[in-house]
Design a protein around this motif. Structure first.
Motif, PDB file in Angstrom:
ATOM      1  N   GLY A   1       5.550   3.894   8.630  1.00 12.28           N
ATOM      2  CA  GLY A   1       5.335   3.145   7.396  1.00 12.28           C
ATOM      3  C   GLY A   1       6.350   2.034   7.225  1.00 12.28           C
ATOM      4  N   LYS A   2       7.603   2.318   7.500  1.00 10.07           N
ATOM      5  CA  LYS A   2       8.658   1.293   7.411  1.00 10.07           C
ATOM      6  C   LYS A   2       8.438   0.203   8.454  1.00 10.07           C
ATOM      7  N   ARG A   3       8.009   0.596   9.642  1.00 12.92           N
ATOM      8  CA  ARG A   3       7.791  -0.362  10.723  1.00 12.92           C
ATOM      9  C   ARG A   3       6.671  -1.345  10.388  1.00 12.92           C
ATOM     10  N   GLN A   4       5.633  -0.866   9.718  1.00 15.65           N
ATOM     11  CA  GLN A   4       4.475  -1.720   9.446  1.00 15.65           C
ATOM     12  C   GLN A   4       4.766  -2.841   8.460  1.00 15.65           C
ATOM     13  N   GLY A   5       5.706  -2.633   7.554  1.00 15.21           N
ATOM     14  CA  GLY A   5       6.121  -3.717   6.677  1.00 15.21           C
ATOM     15  C   GLY A   5       5.349  -3.902   5.391  1.00 15.21           C
ATOM     16  N   ASN A   6       4.125  -3.440   5.297  1.00 15.72           N
ATOM     17  CA  ASN A   6       3.353  -3.597   4.059  1.00 15.72           C
ATOM     18  C   ASN A   6       3.177  -2.279   3.313  1.00 15.72           C
ATOM     19  N   VAL A   7       3.860  -1.240   3.756  1.00 18.17           N
ATOM     20  CA  VAL A   7       3.763   0.057   3.111  1.00 18.17           C
ATOM     21  C   VAL A   7       4.836   0.131   2.029  1.00 18.17           C
ATOM     22  N   ALA A   8       4.401   0.325   0.792  1.00 21.99           N
ATOM     23  CA  ALA A   8       5.313   0.349  -0.353  1.00 21.99           C
ATOM     24  C   ALA A   8       6.011   1.703  -0.490  1.00 21.99           C
ATOM     25  N   GLY A   9       5.400   2.755   0.004  1.00 19.82           N
ATOM     26  CA  GLY A   9       5.984   4.081  -0.108  1.00 19.82           C
ATOM     27  C   GLY A   9       4.994   5.142   0.322  1.00 19.82           C
ATOM     28  N   ILE A  10       5.459   6.371   0.223  1.00 15.92           N
ATOM     29  CA  ILE A  10       4.643   7.517   0.629  1.00 15.92           C
ATOM     30  C   ILE A  10       4.579   8.479  -0.546  1.00 15.92           C
ATOM     31  N   ARG A  11       3.381   8.952  -0.820  1.00 13.78           N
ATOM     32  CA  ARG A  11       3.152   9.879  -1.921  1.00 13.78           C
ATOM     33  C   ARG A  11       2.348  11.075  -1.434  1.00 13.78           C
TER      34      ARG A  11
ATOM     35  N   VAL B   1       0.839  -1.194   0.000  1.00  8.28           N
ATOM     36  CA  VAL B   1       0.000   0.000   0.000  1.00  8.28           C
ATOM     37  C   VAL B   1       0.881   1.252   0.000  1.00  8.28           C
ATOM     38  N   PHE B   2       0.469   2.231  -0.781  1.00 10.49           N
ATOM     39  CA  PHE B   2       1.077   3.553  -0.684  1.00 10.49           C
ATOM     40  C   PHE B   2       0.278   4.362   0.309  1.00 10.49           C
ATOM     41  N   TRP B   3       0.972   5.087   1.144  1.00 11.11           N
ATOM     42  CA  TRP B   3       0.334   6.054   2.020  1.00 11.11           C
ATOM     43  C   TRP B   3       0.381   7.395   1.303  1.00 11.11           C
ATOM     44  N   TRP B   4      -0.780   8.000   1.126  1.00  5.30           N
ATOM     45  CA  TRP B   4      -0.869   9.324   0.534  1.00  5.30           C
ATOM     46  C   TRP B   4      -0.962  10.359   1.646  1.00  5.30           C
ATOM     47  N   LEU B   5      -0.088  11.344   1.612  1.00  2.00           N
ATOM     48  CA  LEU B   5      -0.168  12.477   2.532  1.00  2.00           C
ATOM     49  C   LEU B   5      -1.175  13.461   1.954  1.00  2.00           C
ATOM     50  N   GLN B   6      -2.147  13.815   2.745  1.00  2.00           N
ATOM     51  CA  GLN B   6      -3.164  14.780   2.343  1.00  2.00           C
ATOM     52  C   GLN B   6      -3.399  15.744   3.496  1.00  2.00           C
ATOM     53  N   SER B   7      -4.090  16.801   3.212  1.00  2.00           N
ATOM     54  CA  SER B   7      -4.487  17.768   4.243  1.00  2.00           C
ATOM     55  C   SER B   7      -3.318  18.159   5.144  1.00  2.00           C
ATOM     56  N   VAL B   8      -2.170  18.408   4.515  1.00  2.00           N
ATOM     57  CA  VAL B   8      -0.973  18.824   5.254  1.00  2.00           C
ATOM     58  C   VAL B   8      -1.127  20.297   5.615  1.00  2.00           C
ATOM     59  N   TYR B   9      -1.054  20.588   6.909  1.00  2.00           N
ATOM     60  CA  TYR B   9      -1.196  21.970   7.342  1.00  2.00           C
ATOM     61  C   TYR B   9      -0.376  22.200   8.598  1.00  2.00           C
ATOM     62  N   VAL B  10       0.351  23.312   8.584  1.00  2.00           N
ATOM     63  CA  VAL B  10       1.095  23.771   9.763  1.00  2.00           C
ATOM     64  C   VAL B  10       0.601  25.177  10.070  1.00  2.00           C
ATOM     65  N   HIS B  11       0.249  25.409  11.323  1.00  2.00           N
ATOM     66  CA  HIS B  11      -0.210  26.729  11.751  1.00  2.00           C
ATOM     67  C   HIS B  11       0.827  27.775  11.359  1.00  2.00           C
ATOM     68  N   LYS B  12       0.351  28.935  10.910  1.00  2.00           N
ATOM     69  CA  LYS B  12       1.236  29.986  10.388  1.00  2.00           C
ATOM     70  C   LYS B  12       2.385  30.328  11.322  1.00  2.00           C
ATOM     71  N   GLU B  13       2.123  30.364  12.610  1.00  2.00           N
ATOM     72  CA  GLU B  13       3.164  30.743  13.580  1.00  2.00           C
ATOM     73  C   GLU B  13       4.287  29.707  13.671  1.00  2.00           C
TER      74      GLU B  13
END
Length: 168
Positions: A114-124, A84-96
């Motif tokens: 993701g690396k620890r879980q073993g079934n994660v193919a990558g991050i997108r 499985v690929f993990w998709w990063l979405q809704s990335v937000y850091v408060h302005k300050e």
């Protein structure tokens, strides 16, 4: 950044209001969109209630107890990788807190998990093509531009007129 003052964890139902507020700000700041709050809130509640859809990772500033950053992980199965690929979405850091390592810390947490879980193919992730600041942050965190373009048919949020190609 003094890491002892910060805590990264999975989001909980009590984070709902902050997650909705940050997603509203994200849409406004990056795409000039005003999301329908009730629809967004239902979407965030759905993720918080069903981990099969994904999960939010948040960073708290411990002295104040305030959330200062978030990202959402959703899933895409890859038959080519049998993972499985993990998709990063809704990335937000408060302005300050921008440019202080908040995204990098969140990303490093997700990468290690993701690396620890073993079934994660990558991050997108996908990013607005004109958002040079975000692209620089992602590159500095260790992400590389993929050789793909994203195409979509969106049934909920129409394409903005500025995104439509000029066919004249």
């Amino acid at each position: 950044m003094n890491h002892s003052e910060f805590h990264i964890r999975l989001a909980e139902p009590s984070d709902l209001e902050s997650l909705v507020t940050y997603n509203m700000a994200l849409a406004s700041e990056t795409e000039g969109r005003q999301l329908e709050r009730s629809l967004l809130q239902s979407g965030v509640e759905s993720i918080l209630a069903d981990s099969a859809k994904g999960f939010y990772v948040v960073m708290e500033h411990m002295p104040t107890g305030k959330m200062i950053g978030q990202l959402l992980i959703t899933f895409e199965w890859s038959d080519w990788r049998n993972g499985v690929f993990w998709w990063l979405q809704s990335v937000y850091v408060h302005k300050e807190w921008r440019r202080q390592g908040v995204f990098k810390a969140l990303y490093d947490y997700v990468l290690a998990e993701g690396k620890r879980q073993g079934n994660v193919a990558g991050i997108r992730l996908y990013v607005e093509q004109d958002n040079a600041v975000a692209q620089e942050v992602y590159t500095q965190a260790g992400l590389a531009a993929a050789p793909y373009k994203v195409f979509e048919t969106d049934f909920i949020l129409p394409i903005r007129s500025s995104d439509k190609p000029d066919l004249t």
